[in-house]
Design an enzyme around this catalytic site. Structure first.
Site, PDB file in Angstrom:
ATOM      1  N   GLU A   1       2.031  34.843 -19.024  1.00  0.00           N
ATOM      2  CA  GLU A   1       1.753  34.448 -20.398  1.00  0.00           C
ATOM      3  C   GLU A   1       0.557  33.491 -20.437  1.00  0.00           C
ATOM      4  O   GLU A   1       0.727  32.275 -20.259  1.00  0.00           O
ATOM      5  CB  GLU A   1       2.966  33.739 -20.996  1.00  0.00           C
ATOM      6  CG  GLU A   1       4.163  34.643 -21.188  1.00  0.00           C
ATOM      7  CD  GLU A   1       5.005  34.158 -22.358  1.00  0.00           C
ATOM      8  OE1 GLU A   1       5.312  34.973 -23.225  1.00  0.00           O
ATOM      9  OE2 GLU A   1       5.331  32.961 -22.409  1.00  0.00           O
TER      10      GLU A   1
ATOM     11  N   ASN B   1      11.824  36.079 -27.433  1.00  0.00           N
ATOM     12  CA  ASN B   1      11.943  34.625 -27.304  1.00  0.00           C
ATOM     13  C   ASN B   1      11.915  34.052 -28.716  1.00  0.00           C
ATOM     14  O   ASN B   1      10.856  33.935 -29.319  1.00  0.00           O
ATOM     15  CB  ASN B   1      10.775  34.096 -26.456  1.00  0.00           C
ATOM     16  CG  ASN B   1      10.747  32.586 -26.399  1.00  0.00           C
ATOM     17  OD1 ASN B   1      11.717  31.923 -26.780  1.00  0.00           O
ATOM     18  ND2 ASN B   1       9.645  32.023 -25.924  1.00  0.00           N
TER      19      ASN B   1
HETATM   20  P1  PGA Z   1       4.068  35.032 -29.173  1.00  0.00           P
HETATM   21  O1  PGA Z   1       4.891  34.135 -28.112  1.00  0.00           O
HETATM   22  O2  PGA Z   1       4.548  36.457 -28.991  1.00  0.00           O
HETATM   23  O3  PGA Z   1       4.422  34.472 -30.498  1.00  0.00           O
HETATM   24  O4  PGA Z   1       2.625  34.903 -28.817  1.00  0.00           O
HETATM   25  C1  PGA Z   1       5.150  34.581 -26.814  1.00  0.00           C
HETATM   26  C2  PGA Z   1       5.953  33.553 -26.054  1.00  0.00           C
HETATM   27  O5  PGA Z   1       5.797  32.348 -26.299  1.00  0.00           O
HETATM   28  O6  PGA Z   1       6.768  33.897 -25.191  1.00  0.00           O
END
Ligand code: PGA
Length: 257
Positions: A169, A9
């Site tokens: 998440e 992402n």
């Molecule tokens: P991060 O973000 O890996 O930077 O914690 C994950 C996400 O927002 O999908």
């Protein structure tokens, strides 16, 4: 068996030029044949270029958002038809940053999931509790609310695993450098699977459930070797080609693929 998945992402990072450079480096650093399904969710402006650059690479293309109607007077929005036309296969829906900064709520999220399904785009539906909810012991409740809010009333009875991907998440773990513990994330992934089953969306064994939140090469195996977790949704560690290639390698070497 569920094929493991790694979803990048990129959020609001990368110009077209930077996206092209990433692909060039990443493809140099990784084997063409991967036991892991890799999806790059890029900004809208880079998607058409990436569709060309990723052709025959085995990597899949995803968007980070979309609106739900096919077309209309919705200034600034992008429709599922537009994404389909350029070869996008996946779309993130309900990411906590969309919920938090753009006020997305369950009704809208459900419409987006329905539109993605109707157009054969695979939604990667994100759910997760925030810090306050976690401390109040409300994680399970919040996950259930978000899941039903996004899926209620949709026709998901046949082949759910082919249609949709779920991502757990926890909001407090996103971009903080403090990931959840593998076994806690596994418990929530198990809860998601059992909630889907309870709702009659079975069989649910084929549904892939990802973990996201401060995943990097050093900790990815802690998640992807868990029974209920089938991969990761990665923000920060997906931005540099070398970091993302290291994630793919860690997952292939000891990540349970
Ligand atoms: P991060 O973000 O890996 O930077 O914690 C994950 C996400 O927002 O999908």
């Amino acid at each position: 068996m569920r094929k493991k998945m790694l979803v990048a992402n990129w959020k609001m990072y990368k110009t077209r030029k930077e996206a092209a450079e990433f692909v060039r480096h990443f493809l140099q650093e990784t084997e063409a044949q991967q036991p892991v399904e890799i999806v790059i969710c890029a900004p809208f402006t880079a998607l058409a270029d990436l569709a060309v650059l990723l052709k025959d690479s085995g990597l899949r293309l995803g968007a980070q958002n979309m609106y739900w109607p096919d077309e209309g007077a919705f200034t600034g929005e992008i429709s599922p038809l537009m994404l389909k036309e350029i070869g996008v296969g996946y779309v993130l829906i309900g990411h906590s940053e969309r919920r938090r900064y753009f006020g997305e709520e369950e009704t809208l999220i459900r419409k987006k999931v329905a539109a993605a399904l109707a157009h054969g785009l695979k939604p990667v539906l994100c759910v997760g509790e925030d810090e306050k909810e976690r401390h109040a012991g409300r994680t399970g409740e919040v996950i259930q609310e978000q899941l039903w809010g996004a899926l209620d009333g949709l026709d998901l009875k046949d082949g759910l695993g082919e249609k949709i991907v779920l991502a757990y998440e926890p909001v407090w773990a996103i971009g903080t450098g403090t990931p959840a513990r593998g076994r806690d994330a596994d418990a929530v992934a198990g809860l998601i699977r059992s909630l889907l089953l309870k709702k009659g969306y079975g069989p649910v064994e084929g549904v892939r459930i990802l973990y996201g939140g401060s995943v990097q090469a050093g900790n990815i195996a802690e998640f992807t070797t868990q029974k209920e977790i089938d991969g990761a949704l990665v923000g920060g560690s997906s931005l540099a080609a070398a970091d993302f290639a290291a994630l793919v390698k860690a997952m292939s070497d000891r990540g349970g693929t």
